[in-house]
Design a protein around this motif. Structure first.
Motif, PDB file in Angstrom:
ATOM      1  N   ALA A  35       0.834  -1.210   0.000  1.00  0.00           N
ATOM      2  CA  ALA A  35       0.000   0.000   0.000  1.00  0.00           C
ATOM      3  C   ALA A  35       0.865   1.255   0.000  1.00  0.00           C
ATOM      4  O   ALA A  35       0.548   2.232  -0.681  1.00  0.00           O
ATOM      5  N   GLY A  36       1.956   1.230   0.743  1.00  0.00           N
ATOM      6  CA  GLY A  36       2.866   2.376   0.757  1.00  0.00           C
ATOM      7  C   GLY A  36       3.493   2.623  -0.596  1.00  0.00           C
ATOM      8  O   GLY A  36       3.598   3.771  -1.046  1.00  0.00           O
ATOM      9  N   LEU A  38       2.238   1.731  -3.514  1.00  0.00           N
ATOM     10  CA  LEU A  38       1.188   2.228  -4.415  1.00  0.00           C
ATOM     11  C   LEU A  38       0.850   3.685  -4.119  1.00  0.00           C
ATOM     12  O   LEU A  38       0.615   4.478  -5.045  1.00  0.00           O
ATOM     13  N   LEU A  39       0.826   4.059  -2.847  1.00  0.00           N
ATOM     14  CA  LEU A  39       0.568   5.449  -2.481  1.00  0.00           C
ATOM     15  C   LEU A  39       1.679   6.352  -2.987  1.00  0.00           C
ATOM     16  O   LEU A  39       1.419   7.435  -3.528  1.00  0.00           O
ATOM     17  N   LEU A  40       2.916   5.903  -2.844  1.00  0.00           N
ATOM     18  CA  LEU A  40       4.046   6.687  -3.341  1.00  0.00           C
ATOM     19  C   LEU A  40       3.985   6.842  -4.856  1.00  0.00           C
ATOM     20  O   LEU A  40       4.227   7.931  -5.393  1.00  0.00           O
ATOM     21  N   GLY A  42       1.273   6.829  -6.634  1.00  0.00           N
ATOM     22  CA  GLY A  42       0.189   7.778  -6.898  1.00  0.00           C
ATOM     23  C   GLY A  42       0.617   9.216  -6.683  1.00  0.00           C
ATOM     24  O   GLY A  42       0.271  10.103  -7.470  1.00  0.00           O
ATOM     25  N   VAL A  43       1.376   9.456  -5.624  1.00  0.00           N
ATOM     26  CA  VAL A  43       1.855  10.815  -5.343  1.00  0.00           C
ATOM     27  C   VAL A  43       2.804  11.272  -6.437  1.00  0.00           C
ATOM     28  O   VAL A  43       2.713  12.412  -6.921  1.00  0.00           O
ATOM     29  N   THR A  45       2.892  10.229  -9.522  1.00  0.00           N
ATOM     30  CA  THR A  45       2.083  10.457 -10.719  1.00  0.00           C
ATOM     31  C   THR A  45       1.360  11.799 -10.658  1.00  0.00           C
ATOM     32  O   THR A  45       1.313  12.539 -11.644  1.00  0.00           O
TER      33      THR A  45
END
Length: 75
Positions: A35-36, A38-40, A42-43, A45
């Protein structure tokens, strides 16, 4: 005999529950890591997208200023 079997069941279930708890914690830690990541992603992007939009806007402003300078030089 009943109490011995019951005691064995309790002992083995305690060991099994501890092992399952440890497995769940490991899976949970991996899930947090995924999850971390994927969150990174997303940020990153979002930041790249925002940078591209700002660059497009700055290019538009630069073209408009060039046109105004050309018009002013012609006069």
């Amino acid at each position: 005999m009943f109490w011995t079997v019951l005691l064995l069941i309790i002992c083995f279930s305690a060991v099994a529950s501890v092992l399952f708890w440890m497995l769940a914690m490991m899976i949970g830690e991996w899930a947090l890591a995924v999850a971390g990541v994927l969150l990174l992603a997303g940020v990153i992007t979002a930041l790249v997208s925002a940078y591209q939009r700002i660059a497009v806007q700055l290019d538009s402003v630069e073209k408009k200023l060039d046109k105004l300078l050309e018009q002013k030089e012609e006069e």
